[in-house]
Write an enzyme that holds these catalytic residues in place. Structure first.
Site, PDB file in Angstrom:
ATOM      1  CE  LYS A  74      -0.314  -0.126   5.058  1.00  0.00           C
ATOM      2  NZ  LYS A  74      -1.132  -0.559   6.211  1.00  0.00           N
ATOM      3  CE1 TYR A  82      12.121  32.355   3.911  1.00  0.00           C
ATOM      4  CE2 TYR A  82      11.545  30.017   3.919  1.00  0.00           C
ATOM      5  CZ  TYR A  82      11.660  31.224   3.249  1.00  0.00           C
ATOM      6  OH  TYR A  82      11.316  31.303   1.925  1.00  0.00           O
TER       7      TYR A  82
HETATM    8  C1  LIG Z   1      -0.494  -1.557   6.900  1.00  0.00           C
HETATM    9  C2  LIG Z   1      -1.108  -2.849   7.290  1.00  0.00           C
HETATM   10  C3  LIG Z   1      -0.333  -3.998   7.519  1.00  0.00           C
HETATM   11  C4  LIG Z   1       1.176  -3.975   7.545  1.00  0.00           C
HETATM   12  O1  LIG Z   1       1.600  -3.406   8.764  1.00  0.00           O
HETATM   13  P1  LIG Z   1       3.151  -3.300   9.125  1.00  0.00           P
HETATM   14  O2  LIG Z   1       3.153  -2.818  10.524  1.00  0.00           O
HETATM   15  O3  LIG Z   1       3.734  -2.310   8.178  1.00  0.00           O
HETATM   16  O4  LIG Z   1       3.726  -4.647   8.946  1.00  0.00           O
HETATM   17  C5  LIG Z   1      -0.980  -5.192   7.731  1.00  0.00           C
HETATM   18  N1  LIG Z   1      -2.333  -5.248   7.764  1.00  0.00           N
HETATM   19  C6  LIG Z   1      -3.101  -4.153   7.608  1.00  0.00           C
HETATM   20  C7  LIG Z   1      -4.569  -4.275   7.703  1.00  0.00           C
HETATM   21  C8  LIG Z   1      -2.528  -2.920   7.381  1.00  0.00           C
HETATM   22  O5  LIG Z   1      -3.290  -1.835   7.242  1.00  0.00           O
END
Ligand SMILES: *Cc1c(COP(=O)(O)O)cnc(C)c1O
Length: 377
Positions: free
Chosen positions: A36, A269
């Protein structure tokens, strides 16, 4: 070729090796590599391909559009699961593309069934229970109804209930009692579904931290994300190297300007930094528009002119300054913001600590203006 202003090098061989390690740690369970958010900022497609090469039989995304992008790019081998859906999503496109869908509520089952009628093929569903995270997932009190809705659609040939799943709240604190309570709640929900007649292909609960620290959460499939990219999900307990992981991303830039300035010179800045003596300033052409946290003002670590240094003064939209002292430097010299750490450069975890966040946020926020350059393919 002129070297770019800045780039995020993505070592996909590291992704492949990390997934192979996670597969080993998962034992009999399969691996769903979470890709993702553009592969946690590393690039969706190269990382997805590298994860499959490392033995991931599944890929996971939050958004359906990310899952469809995997299929459109020709990644047809692995199973793909998308879990953050809303009623406006193109469920029919998902069914056509053979994307598995999560359902936390009866409306999602109905949307999947409608898509099955439209496409002439059953939708593959993973029913999600809220075992205690309090985010997505069906509350246990409504679980029997969700299971019943799904089984009715299955009886009509419209859906296949292929997965039962949930997500942990405290996996990064491996001994936290909440994980035990969630395990109990998940097992109870699986039992309710199986007694009602569900025969899932996969039951899944574990993220990266649970994959690495809690074998009792593995079930049939683990869902690591952060560890796929070589970062530690338990940074207070173990470095990536201690876990056998290799960070995949190196964020670097080239000095755009190098100049001598006198003592007492305000920098950037609001002059939040002032030179203590005559010194050399280096201008780094990356700023908060590229995902460098503005909170790294006077705090973000970099490797520049042979040494670890700290951002001097305010991080601007497109640039920040480092104080190079009397060390030799020239325009075009490389400055490394973070990487695996073995050349003396800071790590994404160092940046996370410097600005009070987690390494997840450091890598995912690197902006689209920074080209991802794939190495190790
Ligand atoms: C993002 C996510 C993961 C992976 O989590 P990590 O902590 O990056 O391993 C797994 N399951 C779901 C539902 C997620 O949203």
């Amino acid at each position: 070729m002129t070297p770019p202003r800045a780039q995020a090098l993505v070592d996909v061989a590291a992704v492949t090796a990390n997934v192979a390690l996670l597969r080993d740690r998962a034992g009999a369970a399969g691996v769903l590599a979470v890709v993702k958010a553009d592969g946690y900022g590393h690039g969706l497609l190269p990382c997805a391909r590298a994860a499959v090469a490392g033995g991931a039989g599944w890929l996971g995304t939050a958004l359906l559009e990310e899952a469809l992008a995997l299929r459109a790019a020709g990644l047809t081998g692995p199973r793909v699961l998308a879990w953050l859906l809303d009623p406006g999503d193109p469920f029919a496109a998902a069914v056509r593309a053979d994307v598995d869908l999560s359902a936390s509520a009866p409306w999602a089952v109905r949307a999947a069934a409608d898509a099955a009628r439209e496409t002439g093929r059953p939708a593959r569903l993973h029913l999600k229970v809220d075992s205690g995270l309090g985010r997505a997932g069906c509350p246990p009190a409504d679980w029997a109804e969700l299971v019943g809705t799904a089984l009715a659609a299955a009886a009509d040939g419209l859906v296949e209930v292929v997965g039962l799943w949930s997500h942990l709240a405290y996996a990064d604190a491996p001994r936290h009692p909440t994980t035990d309570r969630q395990l109990d709640a998940f097992r109870a929900a699986v039992e309710v579904a199986e007694r009602a007649g569900v025969r899932p292909e996969v039951r899944h609960l574990a993220n990266s931290a649970a994959t690495l620290t809690r074998p009792d959460t593995h079930f049939d499939l683990v869902r690591p994300g952060l560890a796929v990219y070589g970062l530690s999900p338990i940074p207070d307990e173990a470095t990536p190297a201690e876990l056998g992981l290799r960070p995949a991303m190196t964020l670097a830039a080239r000095l755009a300007l190098v100049k001598r300035v006198p003592a007492g010179h305000g920098v950037s800045y609001l002059h939040r930094y002032t030179t203590a003596r005559e010194t050399t300033l280096g201008l780094v052409p990356l700023g908060y528009a590229d995902g460098i946290p503005r909170a790294a003002t006077n705090g973000g670590p970099v490797l520049a002119a042979g040494r670890r240094r700290t951002v001097a003064g305010t991080v601007c939209m497109d640039q920040f300054v480092v104080d190079l002292g009397d060390d030799p430097a020239a325009e075009g010299d490389e400055v490394v913001l973070f990487g695996p750490g073995d050349r003396g450069e800071p790590t994404a975890e160092d940046w996370a600590r410097a600005v009070g966040t987690i390494s997840y946020e450091i890598v995912t926020r690197v902006g689209p203006r920074v080209p991802r350059v794939v190495v190790g393919a």
